[in-house]
Design an enzyme around this catalytic site. Sequence first.
Site, PDB file in Angstrom:
ATOM      1  N   PHE A 137       5.676 -13.649  46.929  1.00 40.00           N
ATOM      2  CA  PHE A 137       6.973 -14.199  46.530  1.00 40.00           C
ATOM      3  C   PHE A 137       7.970 -13.924  47.640  1.00 40.00           C
ATOM      4  CE2 PHE A 137      11.017 -14.127  44.102  1.00 40.00           C
ATOM      5  CZ  PHE A 137      10.982 -15.450  43.712  1.00 40.00           C
ATOM      6  N   ASP A 144       4.254  -5.515  41.891  1.00 43.94           N
ATOM      7  CA  ASP A 144       5.306  -6.324  41.287  1.00 43.94           C
ATOM      8  C   ASP A 144       4.693  -7.013  40.070  1.00 43.94           C
ATOM      9  OD1 ASP A 144       7.139  -8.265  40.511  1.00 43.94           O
ATOM     10  OD2 ASP A 144       7.715  -8.785  42.553  1.00 43.94           O
ATOM     11  N   TYR A 194      13.430 -11.158  32.574  1.00 44.22           N
ATOM     12  CA  TYR A 194      13.873 -12.468  32.079  1.00 44.22           C
ATOM     13  C   TYR A 194      12.775 -13.523  32.039  1.00 44.22           C
ATOM     14  CZ  TYR A 194      14.419 -13.156  37.160  1.00 44.22           C
ATOM     15  OH  TYR A 194      14.218 -13.203  38.516  1.00 44.22           O
ATOM     16  N   LYS A 195      11.561 -13.184  32.409  1.00 38.29           N
ATOM     17  CA  LYS A 195      10.468 -14.156  32.320  1.00 38.29           C
ATOM     18  C   LYS A 195       9.782 -14.011  30.959  1.00 38.29           C
ATOM     19  CE  LYS A 195       9.793 -14.054  37.349  1.00 38.29           C
ATOM     20  NZ  LYS A 195      10.457 -15.338  37.683  1.00 38.29           N
ATOM     21  N   ARG A 245       4.201 -26.660  38.101  1.00 37.59           N
ATOM     22  CA  ARG A 245       3.819 -25.379  37.497  1.00 37.59           C
ATOM     23  C   ARG A 245       4.226 -25.352  36.027  1.00 37.59           C
ATOM     24  NH1 ARG A 245       6.380 -19.612  39.367  1.00 37.59           N
ATOM     25  NH2 ARG A 245       8.196 -20.627  38.430  1.00 37.59           N
TER      26      ARG A 245
END
Length: 408
Positions: free
Chosen positions: A124, A193, A218-219, A367
């Site tokens: 990422f 992560d 928040y995911k 995605r």
Amino acid sequence: MTRDDARRLDADDPLARFRAAFDLPEGMIYLDGNSLGPPPRAALARLQETAAREWGHDLITSWNVNGWIDAPLRVGGKIAGLVGAKPNEVAAADSTSVNLFKLAAGALGLRPGRRVILSETGNFPTDLYVLEGLARTAGAELRAVPPDALLDAVDGDTAVVVLTHVHYKSARRWDMAQVTARAHQAGALMLWDLSHSTGAVAVDLNGANADLAVGCGYKYLNGGPGAPAFLFVAERHQAQIRSPLSGWMGHAEPFAFEDGYRPAGDIRAQLCGTPGVLGLAALEAAVDLQREADPAAVEAKGQALCDLFIGEVEGRCSGMGVRLVTPRQAAERGLHVSFTHPHGYAVIQALIARGVVGDFRSPDVIRFGFSPLYLSHEAVWRAAEILHEVLATGAWDRPEHHARAAVT
């Protein structure tokens, strides 16, 4: 699979009751919870309560009366149960990027004489940016290598290996125990992560003997936009690791107001400034909901939804330009599925216009995330049907679907 087949699976779904716990627009098929989870109704109510009564009425007494001061450790202790950690090994605070900086810097301090931070190319981007900045500041080296070369790249110069457990684009999942063991074999530390893992796939940090970890709220945890992140420090490292951000909340006695800094000897030393109370309140309510579901059942349903979507898309859309880039084997992936398409951005915009919300990742990846608590098998089946309609009719090829916005 037929629509009736999907409905039968939903009728037997032990997690179906959770759908009513979320506030989602009627008729929307939301397949982007891997980027931003929808609001749990309890989180919205908790925000209102915290703002109106605790902040509005109790005011500053809420730091003690309503437990604001303890929220980072209390919420962190609840998250610990979702990632295979002890309650005293996790704190909820700051952002994932800030936590990554703190722990990677701490890892360098635990391995004096070693100056290499090892990661993978294609990680990422923010993780690589943060590590690049840390390396520049600390006189270290960020070494990013292709994923298939990573295990062989761990050597005596490596201080810490930093990887995203589930890849943000492809959903490829690293074998946590194997990679951690390889890092330890070379004398390095392991920092994970967990942003695309927590609340999606079963994670066992202590079972894998991990050293350090970060993750976002928040995911899949559905804590709200910009929700506080969390960090994990294995108990064995807490007395020695040092955070480069030595704020007052990490002091051994924050309210002694001493001029000099004395770090706490436990996970509190990784705290920095005053916690964001509203964000923690929403996150705590969302985590409480997540903890009601068995992590193994969450992963099992999520993988079944992934399999359903892959099978339906490939069965319906053969020859229409879509190509799977996510691993087919459930053990090798997280809970999102990615395909490439030459006009991926326009395809996603056409889907959103029809109530199916996925997202796009440059240059050509479409995605789709499969959050098990609020998605049904029927909704996933219908999403594949709508994707077929978009591709078969060329509905994506309209000017409004090609115009790029800053955020998808």
